[in-house]
Design an enzyme around this catalytic site. Sequence first.
Site, PDB file in Angstrom:
ATOM      1  N   TYR A 114      -9.108   9.124  -7.518  1.00  0.00           N
ATOM      2  CA  TYR A 114      -8.116   8.871  -8.562  1.00  0.00           C
ATOM      3  C   TYR A 114      -8.335   9.757  -9.794  1.00  0.00           C
ATOM      4  O   TYR A 114      -7.448   9.882 -10.637  1.00  0.00           O
ATOM      5  CB  TYR A 114      -8.136   7.405  -8.988  1.00  0.00           C
ATOM      6  CG  TYR A 114      -7.347   6.489  -8.083  1.00  0.00           C
ATOM      7  CD1 TYR A 114      -6.039   6.134  -8.385  1.00  0.00           C
ATOM      8  CD2 TYR A 114      -7.906   5.978  -6.916  1.00  0.00           C
ATOM      9  CE1 TYR A 114      -5.312   5.294  -7.562  1.00  0.00           C
ATOM     10  CE2 TYR A 114      -7.197   5.137  -6.082  1.00  0.00           C
ATOM     11  CZ  TYR A 114      -5.893   4.792  -6.412  1.00  0.00           C
ATOM     12  OH  TYR A 114      -5.185   3.963  -5.577  1.00  0.00           O
ATOM     13  N   ARG A 129       5.993   7.257  -4.833  1.00  0.00           N
ATOM     14  CA  ARG A 129       5.168   6.397  -3.984  1.00  0.00           C
ATOM     15  C   ARG A 129       5.802   5.007  -3.826  1.00  0.00           C
ATOM     16  O   ARG A 129       5.747   4.408  -2.749  1.00  0.00           O
ATOM     17  CB  ARG A 129       3.776   6.297  -4.597  1.00  0.00           C
ATOM     18  CG  ARG A 129       2.834   5.365  -3.875  1.00  0.00           C
ATOM     19  CD  ARG A 129       2.363   5.924  -2.580  1.00  0.00           C
ATOM     20  NE  ARG A 129       1.469   4.994  -1.911  1.00  0.00           N
ATOM     21  CZ  ARG A 129       1.222   4.978  -0.624  1.00  0.00           C
ATOM     22  NH1 ARG A 129       1.785   5.868   0.163  1.00  0.00           N
ATOM     23  NH2 ARG A 129       0.409   4.099  -0.106  1.00  0.00           N
ATOM     24  N   CYS A 161     -12.222  -3.856  -6.696  1.00  0.00           N
ATOM     25  CA  CYS A 161     -11.275  -2.874  -6.172  1.00  0.00           C
ATOM     26  C   CYS A 161     -11.854  -2.335  -4.865  1.00  0.00           C
ATOM     27  O   CYS A 161     -13.046  -2.035  -4.792  1.00  0.00           O
ATOM     28  CB  CYS A 161     -11.088  -1.742  -7.179  1.00  0.00           C
ATOM     29  SG  CYS A 161     -10.048  -0.391  -6.570  1.00  0.00           S
ATOM     30  N   ASP A 162     -11.013  -2.205  -3.854  1.00  0.00           N
ATOM     31  CA  ASP A 162     -11.508  -1.750  -2.555  1.00  0.00           C
ATOM     32  C   ASP A 162     -11.477  -0.228  -2.395  1.00  0.00           C
ATOM     33  O   ASP A 162     -11.768   0.288  -1.323  1.00  0.00           O
ATOM     34  CB  ASP A 162     -10.712  -2.395  -1.421  1.00  0.00           C
ATOM     35  CG  ASP A 162      -9.234  -2.009  -1.447  1.00  0.00           C
ATOM     36  OD1 ASP A 162      -8.785  -1.416  -2.442  1.00  0.00           O
ATOM     37  OD2 ASP A 162      -8.525  -2.304  -0.474  1.00  0.00           O
TER      38      ASP A 162
END
Length: 442
Positions: A264, A284, A171-172
């Site tokens: 997050y 979103r 995951c970036d």
Amino acid sequence: MTKKQIITIAGGGSTYTPGIIQAVLNNADRLPVAEIRLYDIDKKRNDDMYLIIDFMLKKDGYDEVKLSSTEDPKTAFTGCDFIFSQIRVGGMKMREQDEKIALKYDLVGQETCGLGGFAYGMRSMGGLLEIVGYVQEFAPDAWILNYTNPESIVSEAVRRTYPTAKMINACDMTISIEETIAINYGYDRKNWIPSYYGLNHFGWYTSIYDKSLGRDVMPEIIEKLTTQEMAVADFNAGDKTWQEAFSMMSVITKNFPTHIPNNYLEYYLYPDMVVEHADKNYTRANMVMDGREKNTREMAQKIRDGLTEDVLNFNFGEHGQYIVDMATSLLNDERRRFMLIVPNQGAIPNLRADAVVEVPAYVGATGVEPISLRQPINDFHKGLMEAQVAAEKLLVDAYFEGSYQKALQAFTLNQTVPNARVAKLVLDDMIEANKEYWPTLA
């Protein structure tokens, strides 16, 4: 001399594909490429992306790179060396459902976190297992570098089904966090050696050693986070949701100032605040459809119309570079350090061994070597993580067993959910919305 590689992008029609291709082109000396294949079950999106990537290749003088687009898995995967996976089962329309069903009950409506993330996970498991199955059949020696979300859930499903698959889950988000902090507070992220632990989209930094300064800069970054407003980096500029996320990161750090959090965590620690600021009618997903997706269609149309000036309009960010760095580290045995999603197996010593965790790891020709923390984590983080791991395990059980009861347990245990009554209401609505994608739950 390194053989020129064949790269297949699974989910080739994604708006993130141009960023990956640009990173591939920028690193041609480390990742020489003979062929790029775009694989997607959505022909229209794949055709649009083919036009854009073909335009990019010709514009930058890479006419010798063969480009193709296909909906056929045998054509897509046979003989390829790397698969970059970024599929979105159900597309943005189903993401919109995930977000709005949760918000209907005043719960977090988010792509990978909360019950929206669980709905997405139930769709993604089948899609990614299909991709991995194709790779085992048509290119068993290829490496799969996976960006498909929710990472912890899908990687657990793949581990159970294809335990020997050559797959790296990454995951970036941690890179985006580090880049944003560095830009805001005057550091160079290239000098950093960060230490971090957690689950995907659910973790904490324990130190950030700066080689140029010769010290851990995390204490001073925490001080800055609690006293100075942070602006989003250029690649997220103009996106108010990212500005809100990094503002919430400061809130988390003020209340829990021992670590730098993944932003997050706002969805799990402050779900009421998130819902309070959410627009239940325009989420979103709507922003992405009206932004990145519309922008991509317009670029493709300009190319169809024969335009050659002011065609490409991208904000690339770190997404593409990160996955390309992993590929080059594998190909050239560079043994570079990444934050990766791996089976725990003692990396976090006081967390269950079968958890899927996100920790630093080295990547070389033989694959991934996770770094062990050596020290147990604190009870607060451990308690949060244990509950999340259990909920995710139950969800994967529900998928494989077709179990309504396990799905209800998973939804109830999710930390964005206040009680079992509302968990059941959301689950039942999501089952109805996902008839085409979920297994039957009984």
